[in-house]
Design a protein around this motif. Structure first.
Motif, short mmCIF file in Angstrom:
data_model
loop_
_atom_site.label_atom_id
_atom_site.label_comp_id
_atom_site.label_asym_id
_atom_site.label_seq_id
_atom_site.Cartn_x
_atom_site.Cartn_y
_atom_site.Cartn_z
N LYS A 245 1.26 7.36 71.78
CA LYS A 245 -0.21 7.32 71.66
C LYS A 245 -0.89 8.01 72.85
N LEU A 246 -0.24 9.06 73.32
CA LEU A 246 -0.81 9.90 74.37
C LEU A 246 -1.23 11.23 73.75
N SER A 247 -2.16 11.88 74.38
CA SER A 247 -2.57 13.18 73.85
C SER A 247 -1.43 14.17 74.02
N ALA A 248 -1.42 15.17 73.17
CA ALA A 248 -0.42 16.23 73.29
C ALA A 248 -0.54 16.90 74.65
N VAL B 210 9.05 18.22 68.89
CA VAL B 210 9.51 16.94 69.43
C VAL B 210 8.47 16.40 70.42
N LEU B 211 7.91 17.28 71.23
CA LEU B 211 6.87 16.84 72.16
C LEU B 211 5.67 16.28 71.41
N LEU B 212 5.31 16.91 70.30
CA LEU B 212 4.18 16.41 69.51
C LEU B 212 4.50 15.05 68.90
N GLU B 213 5.73 14.87 68.44
CA GLU B 213 6.14 13.57 67.89
C GLU B 213 6.14 12.49 68.97
N GLN C 27 9.20 1.02 72.78
CA GLN C 27 8.06 0.41 72.09
C GLN C 27 6.92 1.39 71.88
N GLY C 28 6.98 2.55 72.49
CA GLY C 28 5.92 3.53 72.34
C GLY C 28 4.81 3.38 73.36
N ARG C 29 5.12 2.67 74.46
CA ARG C 29 4.12 2.51 75.51
C ARG C 29 4.02 3.80 76.33
N PRO C 30 2.84 4.11 76.84
CA PRO C 30 2.67 5.32 77.66
C PRO C 30 3.59 5.36 78.88
N ASP C 31 3.90 4.19 79.46
CA ASP C 31 4.76 4.19 80.64
C ASP C 31 6.22 4.50 80.31
N GLU C 32 6.54 4.64 79.04
CA GLU C 32 7.90 5.01 78.62
C GLU C 32 8.05 6.52 78.42
N LEU C 33 7.00 7.28 78.70
CA LEU C 33 7.01 8.70 78.39
C LEU C 33 8.18 9.44 79.04
#
Length: 171
Positions: free
Chosen positions: A62-65, A53-56, A29-35
């Motif tokens: 929605k986390l900073s690079a 890929v890291l930037l994508e 889902q793009g949640r930060p806890d899925e990083l």
């Protein structure tokens, strides 16, 4: 962040990367806890984590690079360079060191121009060192992929790697 720690994408990588990013968007889902699971999936598919890929992934979560790069560089499991088809791990534990693992590493570097952490130009081998395999009775230990080779010496190790290269050249 050192730019040299990351490899640029090649043209051949682009299609595979686009497919991977679409899979990630379908599964997560793009949640930060899925990083971390997203990073693991990307590395499993690509074998390493290219900067693009890291930037994508940063955009997707929605986390900073800086946060994504920070997490990726914190954990030993993540790689930033392509790995070889075969991974060679040389034990550097006390028993292995005393019995010559440093000479094995020197011979690999001398003959194959491969230092710990490097991947050969043909992407056939990646050389790593390990603190201890727990196989001290077999020292010095070299693990090629998942095959443990005990009581190794420099010439036997190089011969093993040359045999793998010959087999690879045949296929």
């Amino acid at each position: 962040m050192e730019a040299s720690r990351f490899k640029s994408l090649t043209k051949e990588d682009s299609f595979e990367i686009r497919q991977l990013l679409m899979q990630i968007q379908e599964e997560y889902q793009g949640r930060p806890d899925e990083l971390i699971p997203v990073l693991q999936k990307a590395q499993k598919k690509l074998g390493y984590l290219p900067e693009n890929v890291l930037l994508e992934i940063a955009r997707f979560t929605k986390l900073s690079a800086a946060t994504v790069f920070g997490v990726a560089t914190f954990y030993e499991q993540f790689r930033f360079h392509p790995i070889g088809k075969h991974t060679i791990r040389v034990c550097r534990g006390t028993a292995c060191h005393v019995r010559g693992s440093d000479k094995i590493l020197d011979e690999i570097d001398s003959r194959l121009h491969l230092a710990p952490g490097d991947t050969s130009n043909d992407r056939l081998f990646t050389l790593e060192t390990v603190a201890c395999f727990g196989s001290c009775a077999l020292a010095p230990v070299v693990v090629v992929d998942d095959t443990v080779k005990g009581r190794m010496n420099p010439s036997e190790t190089v011969k093993t790697l040359q045999n793998i290269k010959k087999e690879s050249d045949k296929s």
